[in-house]
Design a protein around this motif. Structure first.
Motif, PDB file in Angstrom:
ATOM      1  N   UNK A 163      52.642  80.161  71.005  1.00  0.00           N
ATOM      2  CA  UNK A 163      53.801  80.421  69.733  1.00  0.00           C
ATOM      3  C   UNK A 163      53.613  80.745  68.474  1.00  0.00           C
ATOM      4  N   UNK A 164      52.534  80.374  67.947  1.00  0.00           N
ATOM      5  CA  UNK A 164      52.475  80.107  67.396  1.00  0.00           C
ATOM      6  C   UNK A 164      51.862  82.019  66.681  1.00  0.00           C
ATOM      7  N   UNK A 165      51.198  82.591  67.350  1.00  0.00           N
ATOM      8  CA  UNK A 165      50.971  84.490  67.017  1.00  0.00           C
ATOM      9  C   UNK A 165      52.507  85.260  67.483  1.00  0.00           C
ATOM     10  N   UNK A 166      53.418  84.586  68.336  1.00  0.00           N
ATOM     11  CA  UNK A 166      54.244  85.362  68.715  1.00  0.00           C
ATOM     12  C   UNK A 166      55.447  85.423  67.910  1.00  0.00           C
ATOM     13  N   UNK A 167      55.087  83.977  66.861  1.00  0.00           N
ATOM     14  CA  UNK A 167      55.961  83.762  65.907  1.00  0.00           C
ATOM     15  C   UNK A 167      56.099  84.455  64.647  1.00  0.00           C
ATOM     16  N   UNK A 168      54.247  84.657  64.498  1.00  0.00           N
ATOM     17  CA  UNK A 168      53.945  85.714  63.515  1.00  0.00           C
ATOM     18  C   UNK A 168      54.574  86.527  63.366  1.00  0.00           C
ATOM     19  N   UNK A 169      53.510  86.947  64.955  1.00  0.00           N
ATOM     20  CA  UNK A 169      53.023  88.693  65.025  1.00  0.00           C
ATOM     21  C   UNK A 169      54.713  89.860  64.879  1.00  0.00           C
ATOM     22  N   UNK A 170      55.370  88.858  65.804  1.00  0.00           N
ATOM     23  CA  UNK A 170      56.622  89.674  66.746  1.00  0.00           C
ATOM     24  C   UNK A 170      57.160  90.402  65.335  1.00  0.00           C
ATOM     25  N   UNK A 173      63.717  83.820  72.930  1.00  0.00           N
ATOM     26  CA  UNK A 173      62.886  83.059  72.658  1.00  0.00           C
ATOM     27  C   UNK A 173      63.929  81.777  73.928  1.00  0.00           C
ATOM     28  N   UNK A 174      64.712  82.422  73.402  1.00  0.00           N
ATOM     29  CA  UNK A 174      65.929  81.187  74.330  1.00  0.00           C
ATOM     30  C   UNK A 174      65.509  82.057  75.628  1.00  0.00           C
ATOM     31  N   UNK A 175      64.888  83.224  76.639  1.00  0.00           N
ATOM     32  CA  UNK A 175      64.764  83.752  77.310  1.00  0.00           C
ATOM     33  C   UNK A 175      63.411  83.325  78.772  1.00  0.00           C
ATOM     34  N   UNK A 176      62.874  82.551  77.194  1.00  0.00           N
ATOM     35  CA  UNK A 176      61.224  81.998  78.002  1.00  0.00           C
ATOM     36  C   UNK A 176      61.936  80.653  78.305  1.00  0.00           C
ATOM     37  N   UNK A 177      62.524  79.802  77.402  1.00  0.00           N
ATOM     38  CA  UNK A 177      62.710  78.161  77.352  1.00  0.00           C
ATOM     39  C   UNK A 177      63.150  77.977  77.946  1.00  0.00           C
ATOM     40  N   UNK A 178      64.672  78.497  78.829  1.00  0.00           N
ATOM     41  CA  UNK A 178      65.235  78.187  79.520  1.00  0.00           C
ATOM     42  C   UNK A 178      65.178  78.751  80.754  1.00  0.00           C
ATOM     43  N   UNK A 187      60.888  80.548  65.060  1.00  0.00           N
ATOM     44  CA  UNK A 187      59.944  81.487  64.712  1.00  0.00           C
ATOM     45  C   UNK A 187      61.833  82.190  64.515  1.00  0.00           C
ATOM     46  N   UNK A 188      63.301  81.969  64.423  1.00  0.00           N
ATOM     47  CA  UNK A 188      63.959  82.354  63.252  1.00  0.00           C
ATOM     48  C   UNK A 188      63.729  81.980  61.871  1.00  0.00           C
ATOM     49  N   UNK A 189      62.759  81.082  61.396  1.00  0.00           N
ATOM     50  CA  UNK A 189      62.500  80.509  60.440  1.00  0.00           C
ATOM     51  C   UNK A 189      61.698  81.592  59.694  1.00  0.00           C
ATOM     52  N   UNK A 190      60.501  81.722  60.791  1.00  0.00           N
ATOM     53  CA  UNK A 190      59.700  82.760  60.258  1.00  0.00           C
ATOM     54  C   UNK A 190      60.100  83.805  59.851  1.00  0.00           C
ATOM     55  N   UNK A 191      60.962  84.786  61.610  1.00  0.00           N
ATOM     56  CA  UNK A 191      61.471  85.875  60.871  1.00  0.00           C
ATOM     57  C   UNK A 191      61.748  86.521  59.503  1.00  0.00           C
TER      58      UNK A 191
END
Length: 291
Positions: free
Chosen positions: A49-56, A101-106, A148-152
């Protein structure tokens, strides 16, 4: 002899009263307890989650700002106004991050709760209701989307400041965070309802990624105005929550000219998907957990 029995009965009544009290408390905060569990469960893949939220955002924004945008000299023309390409694309990427993220968590976590780990049945055996379980799943996924959205959004603001240090931006840009959350929920909650109806994993979620999420990403006005597409492809954008969220995001981030009636249409459409999906999902949770 009767006295010990009376004491035991009194103690039993006290235990029953205490159990009822805790039961009412659990039912009152049931959605919160499920949300807490879902968030704690994310620790198992916390680094992802962290790497995806920062790296993407770094990869996407660098690829577009330093790469693709450098090749596109001409600005985009939208509603009669010219917009730098990166400024045009950035809100769409923000909305896409929430929907990804929604496509993963749901999908798989919902399947896990019903079939693999079956913890939804454990929740349902307590005073928690099936509706509270569904609400908690939504809130838990929303928490991850929020991070994710806030970091983006922060990365986008930094890139705006770097690319256009003297540009004036509307004070409504922060609203894009909440629009992205709404866009993610409007896609994810109906997907959760579908996941609740799936009895066995036979690749259905992979098909959702390939034939729903990917076409939506490519044909929802993400990289170019939707009107540039042939009319026989524009319908993908019309029914796509990504397009509706992106259009709202462009309104609040750089002031894209949009008729007020279309703003209302975008908001109502996203709310209808989210609320309608939740109603259906709660019913499916109730039916599935009653088995």
């Amino acid at each position: 002899m009767p006295q010990p029995v009376a004491v035991a009965d009194d103690g039993l009544e006290e235990l029953r009263a205490e159990a009822m009290t805790w039961g009412r408390k659990a039912r009152g905060f049931g959605s919160f307890y499920v949300t807490e569990h879902m968030v704690r469960a994310m620790r198992a893949y916390g680094w992802t989650i962290i790497v995806g939220a920062l790296g993407q955002p770094v990869l996407y924004l660098l690829g577009l700002a330093v790469g693709l945008a450098a090749l596109i000299d001409a600005p985009m023309e939208v509603a009669g106004e010219q917009v730098p390409y990166f400024v045009f694309v950035a809100p769409a990427l923000l909305m896409t991050s929430a929907i990804a993220v929604a496509s993963e968590e749901f999908t798989y976590p919902v399947m896990s709760g019903f079939k693999w780990r079956r913890y939804f049945y454990g929740f349902n055996a307590s005073p928690l209701s099936s509706g509270q379980i569904a609400n908690g799943v939504v809130a838990g996924a929303g928490a991850r989307m929020g991070v994710t959205v806030v970091l983006y959004f922060l990365f986008i603001v930094l890139f705006f400041a770097w690319l256009q240090p003297d540009a004036t931006r509307p004070g409504t840009a922060w609203m894009a965070i909440f629009i992205a959350l709404l866009g993610g929920l409007s896609f994810g909650i109906p997907l959760m309802a579908y996941a609740a109806s799936v009895e066995d994993d036979k690749g259905q979620f992979a098909l959702v990624q390939r034939f729903i999420f990917m076409p939506m990403f490519l044909f929802s006005g993400t990289f170019y105005p939707l009107m540039n597409l042939p009319i026989w492809l524009q319908w993908i954008g019309w029914i796509s929550p990504l397009w509706h969220a992106t259009e709202l995001g462009r309104v609040v981030t750089y002031g894209q000219p949009t008729p007020p009636i279309m703003i209302v249409v975008h908001v109502v459409y996203l709310l209808a998907l989210a609320i309608g999906g939740l109603i259906i999902a709660r019913r499916l949770f109730e039916r599935r957990l009653a088995k």
